[in-house]
Design an enzyme around this catalytic site. Structure first.
Site, short mmCIF file in Angstrom:
data_model
loop_
_atom_site.label_atom_id
_atom_site.label_comp_id
_atom_site.label_asym_id
_atom_site.label_seq_id
_atom_site.Cartn_x
_atom_site.Cartn_y
_atom_site.Cartn_z
N CYS A 78 25.85 -26.33 -51.18
CA CYS A 78 26.80 -25.54 -51.94
C CYS A 78 26.56 -24.04 -51.76
O CYS A 78 25.45 -23.62 -51.44
CB CYS A 78 26.69 -25.91 -53.41
N ASP B 44 24.50 -30.68 -63.86
CA ASP B 44 23.79 -29.45 -63.49
C ASP B 44 23.02 -28.95 -64.71
O ASP B 44 23.29 -29.32 -65.85
CB ASP B 44 24.84 -28.41 -63.04
O1 LIG Z 1 26.39 -20.64 -57.17
C1 LIG Z 1 27.06 -20.00 -57.99
O2 LIG Z 1 26.95 -18.78 -58.11
C2 LIG Z 1 28.03 -20.71 -58.87
C3 LIG Z 1 28.82 -19.97 -59.70
C4 LIG Z 1 29.74 -20.59 -60.52
C5 LIG Z 1 29.87 -21.95 -60.52
C6 LIG Z 1 29.07 -22.71 -59.71
C7 LIG Z 1 28.14 -22.11 -58.88
N1 LIG Z 1 27.31 -22.84 -58.09
C8 LIG Z 1 27.27 -24.23 -58.13
C9 LIG Z 1 26.24 -24.72 -57.20
O3 LIG Z 1 25.86 -24.06 -56.30
C10 LIG Z 1 25.71 -26.06 -57.36
O4 LIG Z 1 26.78 -26.93 -57.54
C11 LIG Z 1 24.71 -26.22 -58.46
O5 LIG Z 1 24.95 -25.33 -59.51
C12 LIG Z 1 23.30 -26.19 -57.98
O6 LIG Z 1 22.81 -24.93 -57.74
P1 LIG Z 1 21.23 -24.71 -57.52
O7 LIG Z 1 20.55 -24.98 -58.82
O8 LIG Z 1 21.09 -23.30 -57.07
O9 LIG Z 1 20.82 -25.68 -56.45
#
Ligand SMILES: O=C(O)c1ccccc1NCC(=O)[C@H](O)[C@H](O)COP(=O)(O)O
Length: 216
Positions: free
Chosen positions: A13, A130
């Protein structure tokens, strides 16, 4: 979940660069997420989305992430996407209004009843679970307590939140999710993925897929 899937799938993502998209595809990643929420450090605009989406071949899913977006933005992005992912306070009707396949991201705040949410968002293709941090709709890099996911949940679960090459094997063995979603855990900087970390994540998922029991 009713049955443990034969293989946990992978979604990367927060991609913003064509080279990262090509690398993910080459590694065999199943789905690629593009953040269409302008306030994100990983946001892409519609023109960049179109450029990135054009790098993605058939059978790799292009996922657009929205946070309480204006319908016009979703409509503009939709031709470049295979799946819509809603991270805000969208109602089921708002998720369904585009006539496209969609998933609902749920942040695991205290007291969240996943059976109730699964019934509420019953038309979703899956629920993405999440970590919860007040005021942050996603991409926190934080892990939540995976034991809060009931084994009896009937919707496919996409596990997200603070996943890394180091913890992904444990996550798959404990949760047996339909898919795992990673952003910060494979990054050199917000929006820029790190080639070795991407490969390490995919490798660890493959090992976990081979070493866990399946019932489905
Ligand atoms: O990444 C962002 O900034 C974001 C902003 C708003 C909604 C969703 C967003 N990201 C979602 C993701 O990247 C993933 O689905 C998830 O949150 C996991 O992220 P991580 O903990 O960094 O692996």
């Amino acid at each position: 979940m009713s049955a443990v899937p034969a293989r946990t799938r992978i979604k990367f993502c927060g991609l913003t660069r064509p080279a990262d998209v090509r690398r993910a595809v080459a590694l065999g990643v199943d789905a690629l997420g593009f953040v269409l929420w302008p306030a994100s450090k990983r946001a892409v605009d519609v023109a960049t989305l179109a450029e990135l989406a054009a790098e993605v071949p058939a059978f790799v899913t292009r996922v657009g992430l929205f946070v309480d977006a204006a319908p016009e933005l979703v409509e503009q992005c939709a031709p470049h996407l295979d799946l819509l992912q809603f991270h805000g306070n969208e109602s089921p009707a708002e998720c369904e209004r585009y006539g496209r396949a969609w998933i609902k991201a749920l942040r695991m705040r205290d007291g969240l009843d996943l059976h109730r949410e699964a019934a509420r968002y019953s038309a979703s293709s899956a629920l993405l679970l999440d970590a919860y941090r007040p005021g942050v709709p996603g991409g926190t890099g934080e892990v939540f307590d995976w034991s809060r996911i009931p084994a009896t949940l009937t919707k496919p679960v996409i596990l997200a939140g603070g996943l890394t090459p180091d913890n992904i094997g444990r996550a798959i063995h404990q949760v047996g999710p339909h898919a795992v979603d990673v952003s910060g855990g494979i990054e050199a900087f917000p929006g820029g993925k790190e080639s070795a970390a991407m490969a390490a994540f995919v490798r660890e998922v493959a090992i976990a897929n081979q070493t866990r029991k399946t019932t489905g």
